[in-house]
Motif scaffolding. Structure first.
Motif, PDB file in Angstrom:
ATOM      1  N   GLY A   8     -12.551  25.054  52.852  1.00 13.59           N
ATOM      2  CA  GLY A   8     -12.265  25.309  54.273  1.00 13.59           C
ATOM      3  C   GLY A   8     -10.764  25.390  54.533  1.00 13.59           C
ATOM      4  N   GLN A   9     -10.003  24.532  53.848  1.00 12.05           N
ATOM      5  CA  GLN A   9      -8.538  24.546  54.055  1.00 12.05           C
ATOM      6  C   GLN A   9      -7.944  25.867  53.542  1.00 12.05           C
ATOM      7  N   ARG A  10      -8.476  26.342  52.417  1.00 13.95           N
ATOM      8  CA  ARG A  10      -7.997  27.642  51.892  1.00 13.95           C
ATOM      9  C   ARG A  10      -8.442  28.777  52.820  1.00 13.95           C
ATOM     10  N   PHE A  11      -9.694  28.710  53.290  1.00 14.23           N
ATOM     11  CA  PHE A  11     -10.210  29.747  54.208  1.00 14.23           C
ATOM     12  C   PHE A  11      -9.334  29.855  55.457  1.00 14.23           C
ATOM     13  N   LEU A  12      -8.901  28.685  55.952  1.00 16.46           N
ATOM     14  CA  LEU A  12      -8.100  28.652  57.181  1.00 16.46           C
ATOM     15  C   LEU A  12      -6.809  29.461  57.006  1.00 16.46           C
ATOM     16  N   LYS A  13      -6.231  29.383  55.818  1.00 17.12           N
ATOM     17  CA  LYS A  13      -4.981  30.121  55.557  1.00 17.12           C
ATOM     18  C   LYS A  13      -5.249  31.589  55.249  1.00 17.12           C
ATOM     19  N   LYS A  14      -6.270  31.856  54.404  1.00 15.06           N
ATOM     20  CA  LYS A  14      -6.470  33.207  53.856  1.00 15.06           C
ATOM     21  C   LYS A  14      -7.394  34.089  54.695  1.00 15.06           C
ATOM     22  N   LYS A  15      -8.245  33.491  55.511  1.00 23.44           N
ATOM     23  CA  LYS A  15      -9.197  34.215  56.371  1.00 23.44           C
ATOM     24  C   LYS A  15     -10.018  35.283  55.619  1.00 23.44           C
ATOM     25  N   PRO A  16     -10.718  34.899  54.554  1.00 20.36           N
ATOM     26  CA  PRO A  16     -11.447  35.910  53.766  1.00 20.36           C
ATOM     27  C   PRO A  16     -12.646  36.513  54.504  1.00 20.36           C
ATOM     28  N   LEU A  17     -13.073  35.881  55.597  1.00 21.30           N
ATOM     29  CA  LEU A  17     -14.257  36.396  56.313  1.00 21.30           C
ATOM     30  C   LEU A  17     -13.872  36.987  57.672  1.00 21.30           C
ATOM     31  N   LYS A  18     -12.613  37.327  57.801  1.00 18.35           N
ATOM     32  CA  LYS A  18     -12.086  37.803  59.098  1.00 18.35           C
ATOM     33  C   LYS A  18     -12.903  38.989  59.634  1.00 18.35           C
ATOM     34  N   GLY A  19     -13.365  38.842  60.868  1.00 20.93           N
ATOM     35  CA  GLY A  19     -14.061  39.950  61.534  1.00 20.93           C
ATOM     36  C   GLY A  19     -15.526  40.098  61.133  1.00 20.93           C
ATOM     37  N   LEU A  20     -16.018  39.230  60.258  1.00 20.38           N
ATOM     38  CA  LEU A  20     -17.414  39.367  59.811  1.00 20.38           C
ATOM     39  C   LEU A  20     -18.344  38.479  60.637  1.00 20.38           C
ATOM     40  N   VAL A  21     -19.561  39.002  60.844  1.00 16.26           N
ATOM     41  CA  VAL A  21     -20.594  38.210  61.513  1.00 16.26           C
ATOM     42  C   VAL A  21     -21.492  37.614  60.431  1.00 16.26           C
ATOM     43  N   VAL A  22     -21.659  36.284  60.469  1.00 14.99           N
ATOM     44  CA  VAL A  22     -22.570  35.621  59.537  1.00 14.99           C
ATOM     45  C   VAL A  22     -23.763  35.086  60.337  1.00 14.99           C
ATOM     46  N   ALA A  23     -24.967  35.472  59.912  1.00 16.77           N
ATOM     47  CA  ALA A  23     -26.190  34.921  60.528  1.00 16.77           C
ATOM     48  C   ALA A  23     -26.802  33.954  59.527  1.00 16.77           C
ATOM     49  N   ALA A  24     -26.968  32.705  59.958  1.00 16.92           N
ATOM     50  CA  ALA A  24     -27.479  31.682  59.039  1.00 16.92           C
ATOM     51  C   ALA A  24     -28.776  31.095  59.572  1.00 16.92           C
ATOM     52  N   CYS A  25     -29.783  31.072  58.710  1.00 17.88           N
ATOM     53  CA  CYS A  25     -31.062  30.463  59.073  1.00 17.88           C
ATOM     54  C   CYS A  25     -31.221  29.257  58.153  1.00 17.88           C
ATOM     55  N   MET A  26     -30.865  28.086  58.649  1.00 18.44           N
ATOM     56  CA  MET A  26     -30.788  26.895  57.785  1.00 18.44           C
ATOM     57  C   MET A  26     -31.248  25.679  58.565  1.00 18.44           C
ATOM     58  N   HIS A  27     -31.483  24.588  57.853  1.00 14.93           N
ATOM     59  CA  HIS A  27     -31.800  23.334  58.544  1.00 14.93           C
ATOM     60  C   HIS A  27     -30.559  22.932  59.345  1.00 14.93           C
ATOM     61  N   ILE A  28     -30.769  22.612  60.617  1.00 12.42           N
ATOM     62  CA  ILE A  28     -29.599  22.326  61.456  1.00 12.42           C
ATOM     63  C   ILE A  28     -29.261  20.838  61.338  1.00 12.42           C
ATOM     64  N   THR A  29     -28.401  20.560  60.360  1.00  9.66           N
ATOM     65  CA  THR A  29     -27.999  19.187  60.050  1.00  9.66           C
ATOM     66  C   THR A  29     -26.478  19.092  60.127  1.00  9.66           C
ATOM     67  N   LYS A  30     -25.990  17.863  59.978  1.00 13.03           N
ATOM     68  CA  LYS A  30     -24.531  17.669  59.998  1.00 13.03           C
ATOM     69  C   LYS A  30     -23.883  18.435  58.841  1.00 13.03           C
ATOM     70  N   GLU A  31     -24.585  18.456  57.691  1.00 15.75           N
ATOM     71  CA  GLU A  31     -24.024  19.121  56.509  1.00 15.75           C
ATOM     72  C   GLU A  31     -23.949  20.637  56.743  1.00 15.75           C
ATOM     73  N   THR A  32     -25.011  21.189  57.371  1.00 15.42           N
ATOM     74  CA  THR A  32     -24.979  22.617  57.715  1.00 15.42           C
ATOM     75  C   THR A  32     -23.837  22.872  58.701  1.00 15.42           C
ATOM     76  N   GLY A  33     -23.626  21.938  59.611  1.00 16.29           N
ATOM     77  CA  GLY A  33     -22.513  22.046  60.556  1.00 16.29           C
ATOM     78  C   GLY A  33     -21.192  22.198  59.814  1.00 16.29           C
ATOM     79  N   ALA A  34     -21.019  21.411  58.741  1.00 10.46           N
ATOM     80  CA  ALA A  34     -19.770  21.494  57.964  1.00 10.46           C
ATOM     81  C   ALA A  34     -19.631  22.875  57.322  1.00 10.46           C
ATOM     82  N   LEU A  35     -20.757  23.436  56.866  1.00  5.68           N
ATOM     83  CA  LEU A  35     -20.701  24.784  56.277  1.00  5.68           C
ATOM     84  C   LEU A  35     -20.348  25.825  57.347  1.00  5.68           C
ATOM     85  N   MET A  36     -20.982  25.706  58.507  1.00  2.52           N
ATOM     86  CA  MET A  36     -20.728  26.699  59.569  1.00  2.52           C
ATOM     87  C   MET A  36     -19.256  26.685  59.999  1.00  2.52           C
ATOM     88  N   THR A  37     -18.682  25.489  60.115  1.00  3.64           N
ATOM     89  CA  THR A  37     -17.281  25.420  60.551  1.00  3.64           C
ATOM     90  C   THR A  37     -16.340  25.913  59.439  1.00  3.64           C
TER      91      THR A  37
END
Ligand code: ADE
Length: 366
Positions: A8-37
């Motif tokens: 996540g820290q590297r993503f914040l600097k490099k923005k590899p997913l800039k402008g992309l829409v991600v649709a996720a169908c997952m168990h809505i848990t705290k851990e999934t929350g960490a992935l989404m952020t």
């Protein structure tokens, strides 16, 4: 989740997913929350819906909304259709329902789609069925099958969270009880090991002769469900298939027998015909999430680091990739190895390195 945090820290600097829409169908848990952020840190717009009607943890939907994740959380089937309708560039699926909806959606819904990732065994089984029927319309990475997912999440995550959920729901003393586990794949093997560790006598039922032998040689009793039904106090299905525990089996069970499912869908137990002397947990939905907390963050760290890095890998492909390659991919070897190395680092565990001499020896036939 130290590995995911560092990504996540590297993503914040490099923005590899800039402008992309991600649709996720997952168990809505705290851990999934960490992935989404983490995905958002990489520049993605993120939409999320539950991959199971009973697996959403209280409070997480509200918390994620605060972080800017759009969560669809009204009705299971409609929510997944709405996800498919976001015209995603990338999808993350857990069980295959989003993949199915997008496969059957109008072409325009897939116009941006580069590909996606599948998190769980059931989803990969469904993907392979789609591919066999020549119906796979976009590339999917089988995250479930990669070693840093399957050998840890499936074995230790499912093992611990399933037994924990059953104990929390029933307060049964496992020591001295007879636990019957249907299915000796990675998840089933995890459940048996934890049940044995808690002092239970453990019986395995299987249909695959190799897995049955493996269970036998690992010290478990192996028999048919019809016989096991007479012996068990607690039953757990972990097969991914339908009608594993039938009404006929349940009629044979002891008074007060507890029946639970740890497979993805509520199809393994005949939930409509549970006799009064048997207790069904969590309506036959996957017990570790519907009656428990799901896998611990320490193991989801590896699964979800693979997810985040595969999203980046797909985003780095050129525009023609999805059309050239609508097939099922393994997680790239370097991603899997990176996750293992970073996890070891986070655990402060050092390992040896091959010497040149050793490498040469391995690479020579003589
Ligand atoms: N699957 C199993 N455990 C989970 C968790 N804690 N979060 C998301 N998906 C899961």
């Amino acid at each position: 989740m130290p590995v995911l945090k560092q990504i996540g820290q590297r993503f914040l600097k490099k923005k590899p997913l800039k402008g992309l829409v991600v649709a996720a169908c997952m168990h809505i848990t705290k851990e999934t929350g960490a992935l989404m952020t983490t995905l958002m840190a990489g520049g993605a717009r993120v939409y999320l819906a539950a991959s199971n009607p009973l697996s959403t943890q209280p409070g997480v939907v509200k918390d994620l909304a605060k972080y800017g994740v759009t969560v669809f959380h009204r009705d299971y089937d409609t929510d997944i259709k709405r996800l498919a309708g976001t015209r995603p560039h990338l999808i993350m699926d857990d069980g295959g329902d989003l993949t199915w909806d997008l496969t059957n959606a109008p072409d325009s819904w897939r116009k941006n789609l580069i590909g996606g990732m599948e998190e769980t065994t059931t989803g990969v089984v469904r993907l392979r069925a789609l591919a066999r029927g020549d119906m796979l319309k976009f590339p999917m990475i089988a995250v479930n099958d990669t070693p840093t997912k399957r050998l840890f999440d499936n074995v230790y995550g499912t093992g611990q969270s399933t037994m924990e959920a059953i104990v929390m729901a029933t307060n049964v003393l496992m020591a001295g009880k007879c636990v019957v586990v249907a299915g000796y794949g990675h998840c089933g093997a995890g459940v048996t090991a934890r049940a044995k560790g808690m002092g239970a006598r453990v019986i395995v039922t299987e249909v695959d002769p190799r897995k049955a032998l493996q269970a036998h040689m690992n010290g478990y009793e192996v028999m048919t469900m019809r016989r096991a039904a007479l012996e068990g106090d607690v039953f757990v299905t972990v097969t991914g298939d339908i009608n594993v525990i039938t009404q006929e089996h349940m009629m044979l069970m002891k008074d007060g027998a507890v029946v639970a499912n740890a497979g993805h869908f509520d199809v393994e137990i005949d939930i409509k015909n549970v006799p009064a002397h048997v207790t069904l947990l969590a309506e036959g939905r996957l017990v570790n999430l519907a009656a428990g907390r799901g896998h611990p963050p320490a193991v989801m760290d590896m699964s979800f680091s693979n997810q985040a890095l595969c999203a980046e890998w797909l985003a780095n492909q050129d525009d023609t990739f999805p059309f050239r390659h609508p097939r099922i991919y393994d997680v790239p070897e370097d991603i899997d190895e990176y996750v293992a190395r970073e996890k070891l680092k986070a655990l402060n565990i050092c390992i040896d390195t091959l010497t040149d001499e050793q490498r040469q020896y391995l690479n020579n036939f003589k």
